[in-house]
Design an enzyme around this catalytic site. Structure first.
Site, mmCIF file in Angstrom:
data_model
loop_
_atom_site.group_PDB
_atom_site.id
_atom_site.type_symbol
_atom_site.label_atom_id
_atom_site.label_comp_id
_atom_site.label_asym_id
_atom_site.label_seq_id
_atom_site.Cartn_x
_atom_site.Cartn_y
_atom_site.Cartn_z
ATOM 1 N N THR A 230 0.844 -1.199 0.000
ATOM 2 C CA THR A 230 0.000 0.000 0.000
ATOM 3 C C THR A 230 0.876 1.245 0.000
ATOM 4 O O THR A 230 1.797 1.365 0.807
ATOM 5 C CB THR A 230 -0.967 0.061 1.209
ATOM 6 O OG1 THR A 230 -1.658 1.314 1.198
ATOM 7 C CG2 THR A 230 -0.267 -0.123 2.534
ATOM 8 N N ASP B 233 -0.232 3.945 0.939
ATOM 9 C CA ASP B 233 -0.674 4.711 2.108
ATOM 10 C C ASP B 233 0.175 4.442 3.342
ATOM 11 O O ASP B 233 0.139 5.217 4.299
ATOM 12 C CB ASP B 233 -2.138 4.392 2.425
ATOM 13 C CG ASP B 233 -3.088 4.838 1.334
ATOM 14 O OD1 ASP B 233 -2.699 5.712 0.531
ATOM 15 O OD2 ASP B 233 -4.216 4.312 1.264
ATOM 16 N N GLU C 296 -5.497 14.587 0.775
ATOM 17 C CA GLU C 296 -6.867 14.485 0.272
ATOM 18 C C GLU C 296 -7.851 14.245 1.411
ATOM 19 O O GLU C 296 -9.047 14.514 1.270
ATOM 20 C CB GLU C 296 -6.973 13.332 -0.721
ATOM 21 C CG GLU C 296 -6.709 11.962 -0.103
ATOM 22 C CD GLU C 296 -6.881 10.801 -1.063
ATOM 23 O OE1 GLU C 296 -7.128 11.052 -2.262
ATOM 24 O OE2 GLU C 296 -6.765 9.634 -0.618
#
Length: 410
Positions: free
Chosen positions: A141, A143, A246
């Protein structure tokens, strides 16, 4: 292992997720596994019996090296949520029917939090019903929000892209602003965790001042304080560049990107689509100051830029795939391979297998001690952690002036 194996990819791709597939394939072949199958579009395709024989693509070292340099998910990805076991046994039995049909002894799934949940449920079902197959999670990931593991394959390359692009954007923005500065706001992925946005701090060096502010989702976003800080920067600098996640939220829990307009789209796991934060903030700054503003959204470029992938990241992605096969060969199941940092000077990192039940569906935020007191930047603690992860390069194989990729036949 006496039987065959299968490997799949799930969720948002990374620049190095294919290196993990290469690691799985390489280790399996060294162990004498006859067939290494690939899920076509993850567990969703697997349940339909959609598989490919990886041996048809990775028949020599040249093809394996090309796969390492190929972005996106070579096998195809999905965002499919396995339902709870109770009342849905037929779906799980279908998965085991496919494994029995192809004599699959072990299943490897490359993904993040939701993918590890798939591994957890499949291994739980196997244990409860006396199934012979083993299940291993291969972390992936951008993230970087999986717990237990020091970091996640995919993050280093995304961080390298972000740091590089921020340097270039800052250099560009500094070219103007003789009379009034241009306010540039860069939106970076990461949803609820600020690891990717934090990577903007890596752009700072003796040739770059770095971003003027970094706004993370771990810190509640205050619109008034943001506007006051932008006005202060505009009054004192000839170039202003700000990085925002975001996923930044207001005190009431509203995503900043939802102000004024919000997408109704949610994926199978209930995740909202987050986009438009930078554009909204740039518009508000322009209205409040009359200054020229720009909004830049890196979007999927962050996860697909293999031309600037981190060699450290590529090697570690390969290693976790490789070591997942070794762990399964030892009889382990229901586990994920973790990256375990053993030193910083020089950087050293090993692997181990960890119970996936303590990993699935758990998000790890940036440690509060790595965020500066004003909540608008990262300190040396984060930089020391992240710098080793972005080191090294693996040059693409160019054909006709552009990178060449390995493509799966449809």
């Amino acid at each position: 292992m006496k039987g065959n194996i299968v490997v799949g990819q799930s969720g948002g791709p990374t620049a190095v997720i294919n290196s993990s597939v290469a690691g799985v394939y390489t280790a399996a072949k060294k162990l004498g596994v006859e067939k290494v199958y690939g899920m076509v579009h993850g567990i969703q395709g697997f349940l339909k019996g959609e598989l490919c024989d990886l041996g048809e693509y990775l028949y020599d070292d040249t093809k394996i090296e090309l796969l390492k340099r190929t972005p996106s998910a070579f096998l195809g990805s999905c965002r499919y949520k396995m339902p709870k076991i109770e009342g849905n046994e037929a779906i799980y039995e279908k998965a085991f029917e496919v494994m029995d049909k192809y004599d699959i002894e072990a299943l490897f799934y490359c993904g993040g939090n939701d993918s590890m949940d798939t591994i957890k449920m499949l291994s739980d079902y196997a244990a409860a019903h006396g199934k012979r197959q083993r299940f291993m999670g291969v972390p992936k990931t951008i993230d970087n929000d999986l717990p237990i593991t020091d970091h996640c394959p995919g993050y280093g390359s995304a961080a390298k892209y972000i740091a590089t692009s921020m340097k270039e954007i800052i250099r560009d923005n500094e070219s103007f602003g003789i009379e009034k500065p241009t306010i540039l706001i860069v939106e970076i992925m990461g949803r609820h965790a600020g690891w990717l946005t934090a990577a903007a701090a890596l752009s700072k060096g003796d040739d770059c001042i770095g971003p003027d502010a970094i706004y993370l989702p771990e810190i509640t976003f205050d619109m008034d304080a943001f506007m006051e800080h932008v006005k202060h920067l505009a009054a004192t600098k000839h170039s202003v560049v700000i990085a925002v996640s975001e996923g930044i939220k207001l005190a009431d829990g509203t995503f900043v990107c939802e102000i004024g307009h919000a997408s109704d789209f949610v994926d199978a796991f209930g995740h909202k689509q987050l986009s438009g934060c930078a554009a909204l903030l740039a518009h508000k700054v322009a209205e409040a100051t009359g200054l020229k503003t720009r909004a830049v959204e890196f979007s999927t470029l962050q996860r697909s830029a293999t031309h600037i992938a981190s060699l450290t990241d590529i090697n570690e992605a390969f290693q976790v795939g490789h070591d997942a096969v070794l762990a399964a060969n030892e009889g382990k199941t229901g586990m994920m391979i973790t990256l375990d940092r053993n030193g910083d000077e020089p950087y050293q990192c090993g692997t181990s297998a960890y119970d996936v039940h303590h990993i699935a569906n758990v998000e790890r935020p940036i440690p509060a001690e790595w965020i500066t007191e004003d909540g608008r930047n990262l300190n040396e603690g984060y930089l020391k952690y992240a710098r080793p992860l972005i080191t090294g390069e693996l040059m693409p194989l160019f054909v006709n002036g552009v990178p060449h990729h390995l493509v799966r036949r449809k």
